[in-house]
Design an enzyme around this catalytic site. Sequence first.
Site, PDB file in Angstrom:
ATOM      1  N   THR A 121       0.795  -1.310  -0.115  1.00 16.40           N
ATOM      2  CA  THR A 121       0.176  -0.013   0.068  1.00 16.40           C
ATOM      3  C   THR A 121       0.874   1.317  -0.188  1.00 16.40           C
ATOM      4  O   THR A 121       1.933   1.159   0.489  1.00 16.40           O
ATOM      5  CB  THR A 121      -0.913  -0.003   1.377  1.00 16.40           C
ATOM      6  OG1 THR A 121      -1.702  -1.250   1.113  1.00 16.40           O
ATOM      7  CG2 THR A 121      -1.581   1.293   1.570  1.00 16.40           C
ATOM      8  N   ARG A 176     -14.157  -7.530   0.387  1.00 16.35           N
ATOM      9  CA  ARG A 176     -13.571  -7.067   1.576  1.00 16.35           C
ATOM     10  C   ARG A 176     -12.985  -5.836   1.483  1.00 16.35           C
ATOM     11  O   ARG A 176     -12.306  -5.305   0.570  1.00 16.35           O
ATOM     12  CB  ARG A 176     -12.547  -8.038   2.021  1.00 16.35           C
ATOM     13  CG  ARG A 176     -11.647  -7.815   3.125  1.00 16.35           C
ATOM     14  CD  ARG A 176     -10.229  -7.144   2.440  1.00 16.35           C
ATOM     15  NE  ARG A 176      -9.348  -6.911   3.736  1.00 16.35           N
ATOM     16  CZ  ARG A 176      -8.369  -6.036   3.823  1.00 16.35           C
ATOM     17  NH1 ARG A 176      -8.135  -5.255   2.627  1.00 16.35           N
ATOM     18  NH2 ARG A 176      -7.624  -5.809   4.990  1.00 16.35           N
ATOM     19  N   VAL A 177     -13.113  -4.930   2.520  1.00 14.85           N
ATOM     20  CA  VAL A 177     -12.520  -3.670   2.457  1.00 14.85           C
ATOM     21  C   VAL A 177     -11.594  -3.386   3.767  1.00 14.85           C
ATOM     22  O   VAL A 177     -12.242  -3.638   4.673  1.00 14.85           O
ATOM     23  CB  VAL A 177     -13.517  -2.249   2.363  1.00 14.85           C
ATOM     24  CG1 VAL A 177     -12.960  -0.976   2.602  1.00 14.85           C
ATOM     25  CG2 VAL A 177     -14.392  -2.376   1.025  1.00 14.85           C
ATOM     26  N   GLY A 178     -10.432  -2.979   3.457  1.00 14.02           N
ATOM     27  CA  GLY A 178      -9.434  -2.859   4.747  1.00 14.02           C
ATOM     28  C   GLY A 178      -9.609  -1.351   5.343  1.00 14.02           C
ATOM     29  O   GLY A 178     -10.583  -0.663   5.217  1.00 14.02           O
ATOM     30  N   ASP A 179      -8.349  -0.983   5.951  1.00 15.79           N
ATOM     31  CA  ASP A 179      -8.565   0.342   6.642  1.00 15.79           C
ATOM     32  C   ASP A 179      -8.246   1.580   6.093  1.00 15.79           C
ATOM     33  O   ASP A 179      -8.444   2.665   6.221  1.00 15.79           O
ATOM     34  CB  ASP A 179      -7.454   0.417   7.662  1.00 15.79           C
ATOM     35  CG  ASP A 179      -6.084   0.100   7.148  1.00 15.79           C
ATOM     36  OD1 ASP A 179      -5.998  -0.921   6.534  1.00 15.79           O
ATOM     37  OD2 ASP A 179      -5.165   0.843   7.624  1.00 15.79           O
ATOM     38  N   THR A 234      -0.323   1.334   7.074  1.00 15.40           N
ATOM     39  CA  THR A 234      -0.268   0.196   6.149  1.00 15.40           C
ATOM     40  C   THR A 234      -0.043  -1.178   7.046  1.00 15.40           C
ATOM     41  O   THR A 234       0.413  -0.976   8.044  1.00 15.40           O
ATOM     42  CB  THR A 234       0.880   0.305   5.012  1.00 15.40           C
ATOM     43  OG1 THR A 234       1.047  -1.070   4.271  1.00 15.40           O
ATOM     44  CG2 THR A 234       2.165   0.300   5.738  1.00 15.40           C
ATOM     45  N   GLY A 235      -0.797  -2.229   6.374  1.00 15.64           N
ATOM     46  CA  GLY A 235      -0.578  -3.510   7.208  1.00 15.64           C
ATOM     47  C   GLY A 235      -2.212  -4.108   7.193  1.00 15.64           C
ATOM     48  O   GLY A 235      -2.882  -3.663   6.252  1.00 15.64           O
ATOM     49  N   THR A 236      -2.406  -5.295   8.017  1.00 14.25           N
ATOM     50  CA  THR A 236      -3.287  -6.030   7.795  1.00 14.25           C
ATOM     51  C   THR A 236      -4.537  -5.115   8.270  1.00 14.25           C
ATOM     52  O   THR A 236      -4.728  -4.834   9.777  1.00 14.25           O
ATOM     53  CB  THR A 236      -3.434  -7.043   8.674  1.00 14.25           C
ATOM     54  OG1 THR A 236      -2.150  -8.120   7.977  1.00 14.25           O
ATOM     55  CG2 THR A 236      -4.542  -8.111   8.276  1.00 14.25           C
ATOM     56  N   GLY A 237      -5.444  -4.614   7.443  1.00 14.77           N
ATOM     57  CA  GLY A 237      -6.485  -3.638   7.777  1.00 14.77           C
ATOM     58  C   GLY A 237      -7.469  -3.855   8.830  1.00 14.77           C
ATOM     59  O   GLY A 237      -7.829  -2.985   9.371  1.00 14.77           O
TER      60      GLY A 237
HETATM   61  N1  ASP Z   1      -3.893  -1.930   4.854  1.00 13.24           N
HETATM   62  C1  ASP Z   1      -4.247  -2.475   3.535  1.00 13.24           C
HETATM   63  C2  ASP Z   1      -5.457  -3.179   3.630  1.00 13.24           C
HETATM   64  O1  ASP Z   1      -5.717  -3.976   4.578  1.00 13.24           O
HETATM   65  C3  ASP Z   1      -3.096  -3.361   3.138  1.00 13.24           C
HETATM   66  C4  ASP Z   1      -1.932  -2.744   3.297  1.00 13.24           C
HETATM   67  O2  ASP Z   1      -1.457  -1.829   3.802  1.00 13.24           O
HETATM   68  O3  ASP Z   1      -0.855  -3.286   2.612  1.00 13.24           O
HETATM   69  O4  ASP Z   1      -6.294  -3.157   2.801  1.00 13.24           O
END
Ligand code: ASP
Length: 365
Positions: A229, A257-260, A280-283
């Site tokens: 991201t 699915r929608v992340g953060d 950024t990371g697992t949303g």
């Molecule tokens: N945060 C993003 C999501 O979960 C993914 C990412 O940051 O790589 O959609």
Amino acid sequence: MNLLTRKLSLASLALAWVFSYAALAQSAPVQEPQPASTHKWALVLHGGAGVIARSSMSLEAEANYRAGLKEALTAAADVLDKGGSSLDAVESAIKLLEDNPLFNAGRGAVFAADGTNQLDAAIMDGETMRAGAVADVQRTRHPISLARAVMEQSPHVMLIGSGADDFAAHVHLEQVLPAFFFTERRWQELVRQLEKDGSPIPPRPTGAPAPPPKPIAALERPDTHKYGTVGVVALDRHGNIAAGTSTGGTTAKRWNRVGDSPIIGAGTYASNQSCAVSATGTGEYFIRLTVARTICALVQYKGMSLQDAVDEVVQKDLSAIHGDGGVVALTPDGQLAWSFNTPGMFRAKLKEGGTPQISLYREEP
Ligand code: ASP
């Protein structure tokens, strides 16, 4: 009072007003021309966090990532150096990163399980606290520009799916065929993931180039760069901050699915009262912790330094619920910070008059 006396007293009142106004005007301090600004611009950006380790990255891949980050940093710096707004700086850097196939945003985004690219983005203006966000965009070349259009040209904050793409066309943002976002590397990542899950492999998207005779030489090990991201926070010479984030989300995501990233307060936030953050990371973890807004609340209400606030939320709160990832952040008074709990995060920062810092691995400053 006869007519003459009344006329005389009215005349003397008018005279008194004229004289007192003239006296006031004379005693008013002369307005000195104000300097255009008293702030030094600054910016911090990221290109994703994950298992980014020196041991698993080829020299060529490393050089390409550094070049991509530098290009985006330079573009945003040019805008700010000319007195441009933090919003323009954020948008211009993210557009470049969206066009760069190395990053998981725009062209080069990861694939959902059904073989489509579903793009999310958000932008927020710290001066006005206006925000715009989009999710599951599939035809708009620059989701970050669409998020900005939602903010500036609609009464809404968030649009999703085909409605968001329709709005993009309505405001004349560039539309592309879905295959525009295709990259062989991301496609092979999807295929590997679905094979691992025992899930069906969707057909290659219409318009995608024919598969190469041999698998493409991997830029890095498959799990080296799980995310990717992109996000930018900027402070302009007028003292205004802004934040933006753009992503394809996570590989093989399902059910829209929608992340953060497009959730204001989770992956993206900006307020001149506190700070600007892009995550950024697992949303899913970032949404639960409202990471971006929590960081800014610590700055705003607890008076924490920005570095302490980002570390509190990322190293303590996020790690405590086993979330992974990181953030970049800045304040209107020019504090810059990043924090991540993964082995690496693609990141870069620059302050007016300073030298650019571009880092990939944990052991780098
Ligand atoms: N945060 C993003 C999501 O979960 C993914 C990412 O940051 O790589 O959609």
